[in-house]
Enzyme design. Structure first.
Site, PDB file in Angstrom:
ATOM      1  N   GLY A 146       0.825  -1.199   0.000  1.00 38.29           N
ATOM      2  CA  GLY A 146       0.000   0.000   0.000  1.00 38.29           C
ATOM      3  C   GLY A 146       0.856   1.244   0.000  1.00 38.29           C
ATOM      4  N   PRO A 147       0.223   2.417  -0.159  1.00 45.83           N
ATOM      5  CA  PRO A 147       0.955   3.677  -0.217  1.00 45.83           C
ATOM      6  C   PRO A 147       1.677   3.961   1.101  1.00 45.83           C
ATOM      7  CG  PRO A 147      -1.376   3.969  -0.748  1.00 45.83           C
ATOM      8  CD  PRO A 147      -1.214   2.585  -0.294  1.00 45.83           C
ATOM      9  N   PRO A 148       2.647   4.854   1.085  1.00 44.24           N
ATOM     10  CA  PRO A 148       3.396   5.160   2.305  1.00 44.24           C
ATOM     11  C   PRO A 148       2.481   5.795   3.348  1.00 44.24           C
ATOM     12  CG  PRO A 148       4.405   6.202   0.377  1.00 44.24           C
ATOM     13  CD  PRO A 148       3.122   5.610  -0.074  1.00 44.24           C
ATOM     14  N   GLY A 149       2.841   5.584   4.590  1.00 45.17           N
ATOM     15  CA  GLY A 149       2.116   6.252   5.666  1.00 45.17           C
ATOM     16  C   GLY A 149       0.764   5.659   5.979  1.00 45.17           C
TER      17      GLY A 149
ATOM     18  N   LYS B 213       1.679   0.432   7.630  1.00 46.65           N
ATOM     19  CA  LYS B 213       2.172  -0.934   7.428  1.00 46.65           C
ATOM     20  C   LYS B 213       3.240  -1.295   8.454  1.00 46.65           C
ATOM     21  CE  LYS B 213       3.386  -0.076   3.185  1.00 46.65           C
ATOM     22  NZ  LYS B 213       2.979   1.347   3.189  1.00 46.65           N
ATOM     23  N   THR B 214       4.177  -0.379   8.627  1.00 44.69           N
ATOM     24  CA  THR B 214       5.249  -0.656   9.581  1.00 44.69           C
ATOM     25  C   THR B 214       4.699  -0.705  10.997  1.00 44.69           C
ATOM     26  OG1 THR B 214       6.672   0.627   8.144  1.00 44.69           O
ATOM     27  CG2 THR B 214       7.537   0.087  10.302  1.00 44.69           C
TER      28      THR B 214
ATOM     29  N   SER C  95      -3.683   3.912 -18.492  1.00 42.29           N
ATOM     30  CA  SER C  95      -4.986   4.233 -17.916  1.00 42.29           C
ATOM     31  C   SER C  95      -5.443   5.668 -18.165  1.00 42.29           C
ATOM     32  CB  SER C  95      -5.004   3.923 -16.425  1.00 42.29           C
ATOM     33  OG  SER C  95      -4.278   4.896 -15.733  1.00 42.29           O
TER      34      SER C  95
ATOM     35  N   LYS D 121      -7.709   5.513  -6.796  1.00 40.31           N
ATOM     36  CA  LYS D 121      -8.016   6.604  -7.724  1.00 40.31           C
ATOM     37  C   LYS D 121      -9.281   7.341  -7.298  1.00 40.31           C
ATOM     38  CE  LYS D 121      -5.818   4.606 -11.795  1.00 40.31           C
ATOM     39  NZ  LYS D 121      -6.026   3.805 -13.014  1.00 40.31           N
TER      40      LYS D 121
HETATM   41  P1  ADP Z   1       4.075   2.806   6.293  1.00 42.45           P
HETATM   42  O1  ADP Z   1       4.908   1.788   6.915  1.00 42.45           O
HETATM   43  O2  ADP Z   1       2.859   2.232   5.628  1.00 42.45           O
HETATM   44  O3  ADP Z   1       4.777   3.742   5.390  1.00 42.45           O
HETATM   45  P2  ADP Z   1       3.887   3.844   8.941  1.00 42.45           P
HETATM   46  O4  ADP Z   1       3.642   2.577   9.625  1.00 42.45           O
HETATM   47  O5  ADP Z   1       5.239   4.429   9.006  1.00 42.45           O
HETATM   48  O6  ADP Z   1       3.465   3.701   7.442  1.00 42.45           O
HETATM   49  O7  ADP Z   1       2.823   4.888   9.443  1.00 42.45           O
HETATM   50  C1  ADP Z   1       3.062   6.259   9.633  1.00 42.45           C
HETATM   51  C2  ADP Z   1       2.388   6.739  10.881  1.00 42.45           C
HETATM   52  O8  ADP Z   1       0.975   6.748  10.724  1.00 42.45           O
HETATM   53  C3  ADP Z   1       2.669   5.879  12.085  1.00 42.45           C
HETATM   54  O9  ADP Z   1       2.940   6.674  13.174  1.00 42.45           O
HETATM   55  C4  ADP Z   1       1.358   5.139  12.319  1.00 42.45           C
HETATM   56  O10 ADP Z   1       1.163   4.890  13.673  1.00 42.45           O
HETATM   57  C5  ADP Z   1       0.323   6.063  11.779  1.00 42.45           C
HETATM   58  N1  ADP Z   1      -0.795   5.299  11.238  1.00 42.45           N
HETATM   59  C6  ADP Z   1      -0.930   4.878   9.979  1.00 42.45           C
HETATM   60  N2  ADP Z   1      -2.089   4.202   9.815  1.00 42.45           N
HETATM   61  C7  ADP Z   1      -2.712   4.217  10.999  1.00 42.45           C
HETATM   62  C8  ADP Z   1      -3.963   3.672  11.469  1.00 42.45           C
HETATM   63  N3  ADP Z   1      -4.782   2.991  10.673  1.00 42.45           N
HETATM   64  N4  ADP Z   1      -4.261   3.860  12.747  1.00 42.45           N
HETATM   65  C9  ADP Z   1      -3.456   4.560  13.550  1.00 42.45           C
HETATM   66  N5  ADP Z   1      -2.282   5.096  13.203  1.00 42.45           N
HETATM   67  C10 ADP Z   1      -1.902   4.921  11.912  1.00 42.45           C
END
Ligand code: ADP
Length: 800
Positions: free
Chosen positions: A383-386, A389-390, A706, A749
């Protein structure tokens, strides 16, 4: 009596025989043969012109000596092949030897006789007449030719021989340098060779070879060669000797210094004795219950370090190795949490949404309880950043009650980073997998590989294949790191990977993983996440109490729309953090009890609004059409601009469009040419008009099919003068015949379109089923127009 008499007669016979023997037997063509007694010499070669004394004691040799004294004091001296042979036979000595005159004999106490002899000339035994009571031989004389005028070649050879001899002398500390003076005056080449050889300490075979070299020139040559060889050996010996001496000096010095160091350390009470350390290591090896082979390997290294100097570089390398081995979490397992309810609570506590991931984790927990020893699944969160996932991975570890480690694969260059360097490399360290396992402190952690798609994008091949081995449940039981050189069990690890897009993940890796899509958030999602998770977290992290900062809903929405433009919530989190920091400062500086941040005073905290233009522009315009694109960072909108101008049918494409995108633009133009009449466009536009198609934000490369219908719509608009509705966005691939084909990433999208306020989306009919994936709150407010042909698109999108 009888016997005595017979012996007497024998003696008489022999005497007569001896008298005749001493005369030359035969003399023809300058070859003289004589019969004479022979004495075999042990470890001694006598050369002509040499005067020397030696002791004899063997019965036959004494007898031969006596015989010689009775004749004309002449004996034949031949070297024994093996000096150790006590009773030589005719095969045990060389047949070429020296005819010598006995100058003196002296009886020593015991049966030993010391004789002084002078070598006369070379001779060769033609026949051994008898062996007992002494060796009696027929010997051919080999006189040395007397050379009056030396040719220059011979002189050169002599000089060469002399100079090598000089070198030999200087290399041999046992010989006196004065010898050179006496040798240098010899003017006969043959004699020179003989004399030099007689001074050398070398093997009997070599001396014998010189004796047997009857040709004078060859003899000199041979002696020179032998001299060179001997000198080289001597030099080597000297070198080795001095090295050994130096080494001894050095190690003595080191020993002395080490002892001093030890004394100092003891005085200070700091040092752990290496012996104690070794003892401790050994105990640890036992305690850790290492696999037999691994234990043996570590033991071997411990053995090695005890033999070498522990403070040497090599000692350092071994110590690091042993310590690394002992620090690994062999046999350490954490106990899994088996309480599903608790796990579910933890997952919800940390994250909003992400239903699919949470469900999958709970399923895993359940299955694990039913089937003991299940192999961990490999989840891949895409999925997209942020989008969390982490952070959800971390929370999964918490829910399972396992330790957590994370390793980023972005920027991993080569296999060695994963699998380590062999210890033969200077500065070798274990690979990052093993380092991470050390950090994990258990054999069954949750192990996150972040950005697995970056490994395929930048570096194909080896790092990916090493990773393959790590992720393969069949192989990872015996994962071998080059540095450890011992298998390490990764089979109990739960691997999770993350990626922004699956396209760049190498297929074999993809096959091993279970994909779970994590999609971008809507404004409502973000609002909730901000209120429930991000804000409380940041308030706490900035040292405030929960009630001290009040951020209104309107303000959060304003942050989401005016200061961020993303699928995830990463910048949102950053902005909220900024607000918290500034609020904290105000609380301290202005001694406030609490701070309220609303839409009105937001600029105070975050500065000017950044993304005003992202909102719907409102006006319907000619040649401008909004498309939808899906990129690694989530869905975005894409405006396509077209102008037509007088020209001769050229089509220009700008904005860093990839090949596929350019082709789909051309396909659109061709479709239009074929349908001019229906579309109300001049049939000659391809003759008298140029088209310029541009997709702004030229710095970002764009590709994919697309945007097909979007570009086609913009071109028709530009050519026909009919404006495009600005409240519509579209996505879909176009064929030459005007069919609209399905595309990917509909959910992202549509979210992007929703973000900028568009409420109508044209999409391929075949993508209708993807609409279900869209969050209900967005789906409810959107209108979807499924289309099968470009005609339908134009009808909806162009203003009449
Ligand atoms: P990714 O690994 O997908 O790039 P991160 O895990 O680094 O994203 O997430 C960035 C921040 O956003 C983290 O501090 C995370 O706790 C918060 N966050 C993202 N999604 C959620 C969610 N569904 N609920 C609560 N916090 C979230």
């Amino acid at each position: 009596m009888e016997k005595e008499k017979r012996e007497d007669e024998n003696m008489q016979d022999e005497l007569a025989e001896e008298l005749t023997d001493s005369l030359p037997l035969l003399e023809e063509e300058g070859v003289t043969q004589r019969v004479m007694p022979m004495i075999p010499l042990r470890g001694l070669t006598v050369f002509p012109c040499m005067v020397l004394h030696f002791d004899i004691g063997r019965e036959r040799s004494v007898c031969a000596l006596e015989k010689a004294m009775m004749q004309n004091q002449t004996v034949f001296l031949a070297a024994q092949k093996d000096p150790e042979t006590d009773l030589p036979t005719r095969d045990d000595f060389y047949y070429v030897g020296t005819i010598a005159k006995i100058k003196q004999m002296l009886r020593l106490p015991g049966d030993t006789i010391r004789v002084l002899v002078e070598g006369v000339e070379r001779g060769e035994i033609l026949e051994v007449i008898h062996e007992v009571p002494y060796f009696k031989c027929r010997v051919m004389e080999i006189p040395e030719p007397e050379i009056e005028d030396l040719d220059s070649e011979m002189v050169a050879r002599m000089r060469n021989c002399l100079s090598t001899f000089e070198a030999y002398l200087s290399a041999n500390p046992k010989l006196n340098d004065d010898i050179y003076g006496s040798v240098a005056t010899v003017d006969q080449p043959g004699r020179l060779a003989d004399i030099i050889t007689s001074h050398l300490e070398m093997k009997i075979e070599d001396k014998q070879a010189v004796l047997e070299a009857f040709d004078v020139g060859e003899r000199l040559e041979l002696v020179s060669q032998l001299l060179l060889k001997e000198t080289e050996i001597l030099n080597l010996e000297n070198e080795i000797g001095s090295k050994v001496r130096k080494q001894m000096d050095k190690s003595q010095r080191e020993y002395y210094l080490r002892e001093q160091l030890r004394a100092i350390q003891e005085e200070l009470g700091v040092a752990e004795d290496i012996d104690e350390e070794i003892l401790r290591w050994r105990k640890q090896v036992k305690k850790l219950r290492l696999p037999a082979k691994t234990a043996a390997k570590v033991e071997k290294e411990i053995g090695r370090i005890s033999k070498i100097q522990p403070s040497s570089p090599e000692g350092g390398i071994i110590r690091t190795y042993i310590e690394t081995m002992l620090e690994l979490p062999w046999h350490k397992y954490t106990k899994d949490n088996t309480d599903l309810k608790k796990a579910a609570r933890i997952l919800d506590e940390d994250h909003y949404g992400l239903e699919k991931v949470k469900e999958r984790v709970l399923e895993y927990l359940a299955v694990m309880q039913l089937s003991n020893g299940l192999k961990g699944p490999i989840l891949c969160l895409v999925g997209p950043p942020g989008t969390g996932k982490t952070s959800i991975s971390k929370s999964i570890a918490r829910a399972l009650g396992r330790n957590f480690v994370r390793m980023s694969l972005g920027g991993v260059r080569d296999e060695a980073e994963i699998r380590g360097h062999r210890r033969t490399y200077i500065g070798a360290i274990p690979g990052r997998i093993i380092s991470s396992m050390k950090e994990a402190e258990s054999m069954n952690p949750v192990f996150l590989f972040d950005e697995i798609d970056k490994i395929g994008a930048d570096f194909r091949g080896d790092p990916a294949s090493a990773l393959l081995e790590v992720l393969d449940p069949e192989q990872n039981k015996d994962f071998t790191d080059h540095y450890l050189e011992a298998p390490f069990d990764l089979s109990k690890v739960m691997f999770i990977t993350t990626a922004n897009s699956v396209e760049t993940i190498p297929q074999p890796l993809l096959d091993r993983m279970e994909l779970i899509e994590v999609s971008g958030y809507t404004e409502e999602d973000k609002l909730l996440i901000a209120q429930k998770y991000l804000l409380p977290k940041e308030i706490k992290e900035n040292g405030m109490q929960p009630g001290q900062l009040h951020l209104t809903e309107a303000a959060i929405r304003a942050v989401i729309n005016g200061y961020t433009r993303e699928s995830g919530v990463r910048s949102l989190e950053r902005q909220i953090a900024t607000i918290c920091r500034k609020a904290a400062r105000r609380i301290v500086e202005e001694k406030k009890k609490s701070v309220r941040v609303g839409e009105a005073n937001l600029e105070h905290y975050l500065g000017k609004v950044r993304y005003r233009g992202d909102k719907l522009e409102g006006e319907d315009r000619v040649g401008v059409c909004t498309g939808l694109a899906w990129t690694a960072v989530g869905g975005t909108t894409l405006s396509v601009e077209v102008i037509s101008m007088p020209g001769k049918g050229n089509v220009e494409l700008t904005g860093q469009l990839g090949d596929v995108m350019q082709e789909s633009a051309r396909a659109g133009v061709s479709y239009i040419r074929a349908h001019c009449a229906e579309l109300g466009i001049s049939e000659d536009f391809h003759k008298d008009k140029d088209l310029h198609i541009h997709v702004p934000e030229g710095a970002t490369p764009k590709d994919g099919p697309s945007a097909g219908i979007t570009m086609c719509t913009a071109v028709v608009s530009a050519l026909s003068g009919r404006p495009v509705r600005s409240d519509i966005a579209m996505t879909g691939e176009i064929t030459l015949r005007g069919k609209v084909l399905p595309v990917g990433g509909i959910r992202e999208k549509v979210l992007a379109a929703h973000r900028i306020g568009i409420r109508t989306v044209i999409l391929p009919a075949e993508n209708e089923r993807d609409i279900e994936e869209i969050p209900a709150n967005v789906r409810r407010v959107m209108e979807f127009i499924p289309v099968e042909e470009v005609g339908q698109v134009l009808e909806k999108a162009l203003v009449r």
